[in-house]
Scaffold this active site. Structure first.
Site, short mmCIF file in Angstrom:
data_model
loop_
_atom_site.label_atom_id
_atom_site.label_comp_id
_atom_site.label_asym_id
_atom_site.label_seq_id
_atom_site.Cartn_x
_atom_site.Cartn_y
_atom_site.Cartn_z
N ARG A 159 0.87 -1.17 0.00
CA ARG A 159 0.00 0.00 0.00
C ARG A 159 0.91 1.22 0.00
NH1 ARG A 159 -2.05 -3.55 3.98
NH2 ARG A 159 -4.16 -4.33 3.51
N HIS A 250 -2.56 3.05 -6.40
CA HIS A 250 -3.15 1.84 -5.81
C HIS A 250 -3.39 0.77 -6.86
CE1 HIS A 250 -4.79 -0.19 -2.37
NE2 HIS A 250 -5.90 -0.47 -3.01
N ARG A 253 -0.67 -1.78 -7.02
CA ARG A 253 -0.80 -2.89 -6.06
C ARG A 253 -1.77 -3.94 -6.59
NH1 ARG A 253 -1.18 -4.59 -0.41
NH2 ARG A 253 -3.37 -4.82 0.23
N HIS A 276 -3.82 -9.08 3.50
CA HIS A 276 -5.26 -9.13 3.69
C HIS A 276 -5.60 -9.98 4.91
CE1 HIS A 276 -6.24 -8.20 -0.81
NE2 HIS A 276 -6.09 -7.11 -0.09
N TYR A 285 -9.61 -10.91 -6.94
CA TYR A 285 -8.68 -10.95 -8.07
C TYR A 285 -8.94 -12.14 -8.98
CZ TYR A 285 -6.29 -7.30 -5.57
OH TYR A 285 -6.00 -6.12 -4.93
#
Length: 304
Positions: A159, A250, A253, A276, A285
């Site tokens: 991040r 972002h 990422r 996560h 994803y």
């Protein structure tokens, strides 16, 4: 005007979120705005300051009025859902502390919304963004700085707050990097050679001293680098390269995760690399990768 008792309760709850749950400053600020706004509305809605006893008697009609008021300001379903979640969390804590039934607040239905899917860049576009950042600034050291930050986002899946949180004790970068993410949780991420080289090139030209506790990435005057500066640099590069508005820091990422998955990475490993807390956050994803696969299928299959 929020009553002193309600304000004190809000501050105690915020402190508990920070100290016991490790909530970040951005999360605490959002909680403060969301729950503070709710308390202000109840004061206006009921025509008097809401102490702890009146707050215990908020009913479903009050909740509907608050949600309608928020909607009336043009707030979308996603943001309203976030505000409602904060209010419910506050009420769970307050009801345990003051011993009342919070059912009316907790039963308020969360508005439905379509979850936003991440929009990764293609591998070629991600590399183009990183390359273009090297010449995006008049100052060589700031150009290398922005390039190093974005390389960490794409190369390590960080991040932006995590990349900017790296301190001098981590320099020079090794094969791995210990990152403190959301909720204060730590994880170890591998550092690819291009990321090491990008950070090293920046550090060599950075004009400021770098002690063990100092931030590695600095602003023009030597203070901690603001995320907005990186966002602005990427936006300039995006426009120059003709990329969509979704090409943000972002998104780098997101690209890291999607490209790993497409290359055969398993979800559990990607979950650990991204930091996560839940596999559910990582599973989105798979939908992105499936969507991309179907686009290729429809464009190339002889029978499509």
């Amino acid at each position: 005007m929020i009553s002193d008792a309600a304000r004190d309760a809000l501050q105690q709850w915020l402190a508990a979120q920070k100290n016991l749950r490790g909530a970040s400053k951005n999360t605490i600020d959002a909680y403060s705005r969301d729950v503070g706004g709710f308390l202000e509305f109840m004061t206006s809605h009921r025509g008097e300051q809401q102490g702890l006893l009146p707050l215990a008697h908020v009913d479903i009609s009050d909740m509907r009025s608050w949600m309608a008021s928020v909607r009336g300001r043009g707030v979308g379903s996603r943001s309203l859902a976030r505000k409602l979640s904060a209010v419910k969390s506050f009420y769970r804590w307050l009801s345990e502390k003051e011993r009342f039934d919070p059912s009316a607040v907790l039963s308020a239905k969360t508005p439905r919304f379509n979850a936003k899917m991440p929009r990764p860049l293609s591998p070629e576009d991600a590399i183009d963004v990183i390359d273009a950042l090297e010449v995006n600034s008049e100052n060589a050291w700031t150009a290398l700085r922005d390039q190093a930050v974005v390389t960490l986002l794409y190369g390590c899946g960080l991040r932006i707050s995590e990349a900017l949180g790296i301190t001098g004790e981590c320099i020079p970068l090794g094969d791995t990097l210990r990152i403190r993410g959301k909720g204060g949780k730590e994880r170890i991420v591998p550092v690819i050679k291009p990321a090491c080289e990008a950070v090293s090139a920046y550090v060599d030209l950075c004009p400021f001293d770098m002690g063990n506790n100092d931030p590695v990435f600095r602003g023009a005057r030597g203070g901690p680098l603001s995320p907005r500066i990186v966002q602005k640099s990427v936006s300039q590069v995006r426009l120059r390269l003709g990329l969509p508005a979704t090409a943000t820091p972002h998104a780098m990422r997101h690209s890291f995760a999607t490209h790993l998955l497409g290359a055969g990475g398993d979800l559990r490993t990607i979950q650990e690399l991204l930091g996560h807390a839940s596999l559910t956050s990582t599973q989105k994803y798979t939908a992105v990768d499936t969507r991309r696969l179907m686009e290729v299928y429809n464009q190339t299959h002889p029978k499509a």
